[in-house]
Scaffold this motif. Structure first.
Motif, PDB file in Angstrom:
ATOM      1  N   CYS A 170      -0.988   0.539  -8.402  1.00 45.00           N
ATOM      2  CA  CYS A 170      -0.040  -0.752  -8.843  1.00 45.00           C
ATOM      3  C   CYS A 170      -0.332  -0.903 -10.343  1.00 45.00           C
ATOM      4  O   CYS A 170      -1.564  -1.130 -10.434  1.00 45.00           O
ATOM      5  N   ASP A 171       0.752  -1.086 -11.105  1.00 47.38           N
ATOM      6  CA  ASP A 171       0.740  -1.435 -12.282  1.00 47.38           C
ATOM      7  C   ASP A 171       1.174  -2.872 -12.493  1.00 47.38           C
ATOM      8  O   ASP A 171       2.350  -3.222 -12.250  1.00 47.38           O
ATOM      9  N   ILE A 172      -0.014  -3.430 -13.046  1.00 39.79           N
ATOM     10  CA  ILE A 172       0.178  -4.983 -13.627  1.00 39.79           C
ATOM     11  C   ILE A 172       0.034  -5.088 -14.929  1.00 39.79           C
ATOM     12  O   ILE A 172      -1.208  -5.044 -15.362  1.00 39.79           O
ATOM     13  N   PRO A 173       1.273  -5.156 -15.928  1.00 38.91           N
ATOM     14  CA  PRO A 173       0.901  -4.982 -17.130  1.00 38.91           C
ATOM     15  C   PRO A 173      -0.247  -6.213 -17.682  1.00 38.91           C
ATOM     16  O   PRO A 173      -0.099  -7.325 -17.068  1.00 38.91           O
ATOM     17  N   GLU A 174      -0.587  -6.030 -18.965  1.00 41.29           N
ATOM     18  CA  GLU A 174      -1.554  -6.866 -19.444  1.00 41.29           C
ATOM     19  C   GLU A 174      -0.477  -8.361 -19.860  1.00 41.29           C
ATOM     20  O   GLU A 174       0.635  -8.139 -20.031  1.00 41.29           O
ATOM     21  N   TYR A 175      -1.301  -9.391 -19.582  1.00 41.91           N
ATOM     22  CA  TYR A 175      -0.882 -10.869 -20.016  1.00 41.91           C
ATOM     23  C   TYR A 175      -0.779 -10.856 -21.581  1.00 41.91           C
ATOM     24  O   TYR A 175      -1.862 -10.719 -22.042  1.00 41.91           O
TER      25      TYR A 175
END
Length: 165
Positions: free
Chosen positions: A76-81
């Motif tokens: 699951c790809d949660i991009p950097e904030y």
């Protein structure tokens, strides 16, 4: 004076239950026969939650698995904030899923059957908590996918014809 409860245009709408959908895996319904649905919580860091609240996540290559009595969400790809500095998270790390022990044992038993896997279909916020919707699924062959498309197109044509009456 501005209204305090006015929703920002960037926020996605709730569907009445306090559920804000962040990401969907639309391809899963095409590639798999979805059998059994399970809702699980996710262990996240602070910057992951902020990134999800901005509506950024990708479930395309994601899958879930049960290893050593624990459920994990992989791929699951949660991009950097963007506003975070050196305390940011790793975008594609494995994330632990929060389930009861009997649910984990049931999922482990189902995935040990031949041809069954765990597929995440949505990430959403429910009452402020991040949740993931997981299905026990069986992969479809190419001809099964074609048949499913034909059936859905036929149903759509029938519905259109009934609406015109």
């Amino acid at each position: 004076m501005a209204k305090k409860n006015a929703a920002s245009p960037a926020a996605k709408k709730d569907d009445g239950d306090g559920i804000k959908i962040v990401a969907r895996n639309r391809r899963a319904r095409h590639d798999y026969d979805l059998i059994e649905k399970v809702e699980a919580g996710i262990v996240l860091t602070g910057t992951e939650v902020k990134s999800l609240r901005n509506g950024k996540a990708n479930l395309e290559d994601a899958y879930a698995e049960v290893t050593r009595g624990e459920a994990w969400l992989n791929g699951c790809d949660i991009p950097e904030y963007l506003q975070a500095n050196r305390m940011n998270h790793v975008p594609k790390r494995s994330r632990k899923l929060l389930l009861h022990r009997n649910e984990i044992e049931k999922l482990a038993a189902r995935t040990n059957e031949r041809g069954l896997t765990l597929v995440p279909t949505a990430i959403y916020f429910k009452k402020g908590m991040a949740k993931v919707e997981i299905f026990v699924a069986k992969g479809r062959k190419t001809f099964d996918k074609r048949e499913a498309i034909k059936k859905s197109e036929a149903k759509r044509d029938i519905d259109r014809a009934l609406r015109r009456r």
